[in-house]
Each structure stands twice: as C-alpha cells, then as structure tokens.
Design an enzyme around this catalytic site. Structure first.
Site, PDB file in Angstrom:
ATOM      1  N   SER A   1      20.101  -5.292 -19.038  1.00 21.44           N
ATOM      2  CA  SER A   1      20.501  -6.739 -18.879  1.00 21.44           C
ATOM      3  C   SER A   1      21.130  -6.824 -18.089  1.00 21.44           C
ATOM      4  O   SER A   1      21.314  -8.205 -17.866  1.00 21.44           O
ATOM      5  CB  SER A   1      20.586  -7.079 -20.102  1.00 21.44           C
ATOM      6  OG  SER A   1      21.693  -6.839 -20.898  1.00 21.44           O
TER       7      SER A   1
ATOM      8  N   LYS B   1      28.376  -8.244 -21.459  1.00 21.23           N
ATOM      9  CA  LYS B   1      27.401  -9.921 -20.550  1.00 21.23           C
ATOM     10  C   LYS B   1      28.770  -9.957 -19.794  1.00 21.23           C
ATOM     11  O   LYS B   1      29.401 -10.130 -19.571  1.00 21.23           O
ATOM     12  CB  LYS B   1      26.725 -10.207 -21.750  1.00 21.23           C
ATOM     13  CG  LYS B   1      25.622  -9.913 -22.120  1.00 21.23           C
ATOM     14  CD  LYS B   1      24.297  -9.566 -21.938  1.00 21.23           C
ATOM     15  CE  LYS B   1      23.645  -8.935 -23.194  1.00 21.23           C
ATOM     16  NZ  LYS B   1      23.357  -7.362 -22.669  1.00 21.23           N
TER      17      LYS B   1
END
Length: 160
Positions: free
Chosen positions: A81, A118
């Site tokens: 990701s 993230k």
C-alpha cells in the site's frame, strides 16, 4: 526472539515485540555501538571517476538510524500500500514515537485494533490516512474510529 543484522563483525540487535498480518514490531537494543566502514567520497551512479578517493571513516549505525533510543522501534512491512513512497513488502522501518505527527509524514497508526503504515493528512476537521498506491483507498478517520498514531517513520531499510 532476537534478530541480528550483521555487517562484518558488528551486529545490530533487535527484539521482536508483536506481529500481525500487516506489520511486525521490533525494539532496538542499543547497548553497544555498531561501527562500520564508510567510503568518504560519494559514489558516482554514472561514469566512475579514476581519481576517486577511497579513504574510509567509521560510522555508527545506532547513531545514524536511532536518534531517540527509548522512543524508537522497528516495523517489518507486509503489503504494497505504500510502494509509491518507496516502502515495499519486507522493508524494515525505523519508527520514532517522539516525533510530532504532522501532515505529509508517514506514520504507524492503530485503527480499530489494526496496525497500518500510511501518510498523514491533517485538514481542518479531519484526519486522512493516505495509501501511496492507487490500488488502495485512503481512509478518513471518523469520531467512531478507535485511532492512535504510534510513531513517525524516519528510515526504510531494504534489501537490494
């Protein structure tokens, strides 16, 4: 579990703390210095220079990678990701809990009991966790979410 990173006769010790399907957490053990050779001139990625000076100095990996030993831990990444931020499956991230989380920093977060890595985006009344891969969606944190920022990524260690 204690893992050793070996460079010549020097070792960096880390202790495994926790693991889930996405991340594995480690704590550094910084009792000794880890000095390795550093070529003092920069390495040319184009054409080599015949006049390159190869005089060596010593660097300590603990000093290079760990600025705050008591607030630093390591995380092994699983998944893709964050690939557009050059963070790949299997990379070892150095995380510092003492660094203030601000927009654009990459962080280890706990969202509803699951750990994730993230990019942070703080806007007027919301926090968004941005995936650095177009195949993944970003997540807007809501008041109903159980959310905590565990620390900021300072380095990514990868195999080449």
């Amino acid at each position: 579990t204690i893992i050793f990173f070996v460079q010549s006769s020097n070792t960096m010790k880390i202790e495994k703390l926790y693991s889930n399907s996405e991340l594995t957490f480690y704590k550094p053990i910084c009792e000794t210095s880890i000095k390795i050779s550093l070529v003092s001139s920069r390495i040319n990625a184009g054409f080599p220079s015949p006049a390159m000076d190869f005089a060596e100095e010593q660097i300590d990996l603990n000093e290079e990678l760990i600025k705050n030993p008591y607030s630093t831990f390591f995380v092994r990444v699983s998944g893709e990701s964050m690939r557009n931020a050059s963070i790949y499956n299997g990379d070892l991230l150095v995380i510092d809990k003492s660094i203030e989380p601000v927009s654009n920093k990459i962080a280890i977060c706990c969202l509803n009991g699951e750990f994730t890595v993230k990019r942070l985006l703080f806007e007027k009344d919301k926090i968004t966790l941005i995936a650095e891969n177009e195949s993944f969606v970003s997540t807007v944190i809501t008041k109903e979410d159980d959310f905590e920022i565990w620390g900021i990524v300072t380095h990514a260690i990868k195999k080449v």
